[in-house]
Design an enzyme around this catalytic site. Sequence first.
Site, PDB file in Angstrom:
ATOM      1  N   LYS A 248       0.524  42.590  49.004  1.00 56.42           N
ATOM      2  CA  LYS A 248      -0.307  41.593  47.763  1.00 56.42           C
ATOM      3  C   LYS A 248       0.717  41.271  46.709  1.00 56.42           C
ATOM      4  CE  LYS A 248      -5.230  42.157  46.408  1.00 56.42           C
ATOM      5  NZ  LYS A 248      -5.705  40.945  47.001  1.00 56.42           N
TER       6      LYS A 248
HETATM    7  N1  PMP Z   1      -6.531  38.608  52.477  1.00 59.19           N
HETATM    8  C1  PMP Z   1      -6.037  38.197  51.261  1.00 59.19           C
HETATM    9  C2  PMP Z   1      -5.245  37.059  50.895  1.00 59.19           C
HETATM   10  C3  PMP Z   1      -6.628  38.864  50.047  1.00 59.19           C
HETATM   11  O1  PMP Z   1      -6.499  38.321  48.935  1.00 59.19           O
HETATM   12  C4  PMP Z   1      -7.734  39.699  50.154  1.00 59.19           C
HETATM   13  C5  PMP Z   1      -8.473  40.453  49.001  1.00 59.19           C
HETATM   14  N2  PMP Z   1      -7.473  41.545  48.660  1.00 59.19           N
HETATM   15  C6  PMP Z   1      -8.125  40.281  51.613  1.00 59.19           C
HETATM   16  C7  PMP Z   1      -7.560  39.561  52.618  1.00 59.19           C
HETATM   17  C8  PMP Z   1      -8.922  41.444  51.924  1.00 59.19           C
HETATM   18  O2  PMP Z   1      -8.325  42.717  51.525  1.00 59.19           O
HETATM   19  P1  PMP Z   1      -8.937  44.013  51.141  1.00 59.19           P
HETATM   20  O3  PMP Z   1     -10.141  44.354  51.990  1.00 59.19           O
HETATM   21  O4  PMP Z   1      -7.946  45.032  51.220  1.00 59.19           O
HETATM   22  O5  PMP Z   1      -9.500  43.747  49.447  1.00 59.19           O
END
Ligand code: PMP
Length: 311
Positions: free
Chosen positions: A158
């Site tokens: 991320k």
């Molecule tokens: N993909 C992307 C590109 C995101 O930004 C997010 C949000 N964090 C997700 C998937 C979902 O991830 P998570 O469930 O860990 O928040």
Amino acid sequence: MEIHLSTPGLIYFDGKLIPSADARLHVSSVAVKYGSNVFEGLCTYRGVSGGSTVFRMHEHLQRLQESARMMQIDCDYSQDELADAVLSTVRGNNIEGDSHIRLSIFVVGDGFSETTGPASLVCIATPRGAKNLEERVKHASVSSWLRLDDRVAPPRIKAGANYHNSRFGVLEARRNGYDEALFLTFNGKVSEGGNSCFFMVKDGVLVTPPVTASILISITRQTLIELARDQGIEVQEREIDRSELYIADEAFLCGSGLEISPILSVDRFPVGDRSVGPVTHRLWDAYDSVIRGGDARYQRWLTPVYGQGQA
Ligand code: PMP
């Protein structure tokens, strides 16, 4: 120029809570010049029997550590330090209910894109209200921009800079009258949304792209897979062709901040009968119960904000 700040409270900045307006990065920092940062979006929820908890905090903190390691940022924040940043920000802002938390590590040193430090740890908590499923429905289009590929820059971490790819796709979708973009991989298979992971339902089976489909390794995706299997719903993590989107019975996006957001059409093809389907409803009810401490089996995912002696 007057800049409106959406976070009027206190911000955690390198171990201290400071007024939001004082939380600044220098214009010469690598974080500002090249978007060199990694971050997490987490949520707190008001529990069904009172109290406030952070959902799956340790999984988020571990992913942040892995993102920082992959980005080779000079820092070695421990899980305890990161947890302290989250909990003290929520407590310091007297948040008792639902909120969204953004925990970031910025490269604050001057230099070029390969500069590795020094780094700063920042946490921002923003209170927010709850929304029901019908308030979150979206119409999506397949983006002409492909999802970032691991051979270019790793989508599984991320990193703020990965969101330039999301920006192009989502702005293209909005220009064309849609709410959300669905990205394909370099191999032409379905990947994810701009800020979320993707699920579809076909003939009662829940299907989602695998972790090698250029997706962020989503904590909500993992949670929903587990909840679905525990409810006896068959789950397949497999490649999805674009054409499967146009004949899906149900589809939705998921993410920590987004939670579950039903998709009612893709490229103007209706998904099912263009209403929120039964599997999506069932998963939302299960998720909503779990995040609010209504299901004893998943208490391990909840960290109390005001632990013993803190209330
Ligand atoms: N993909 C992307 C590109 C995101 O930004 C997010 C949000 N964090 C997700 C998937 C979902 O991830 P998570 O469930 O860990 O928040």
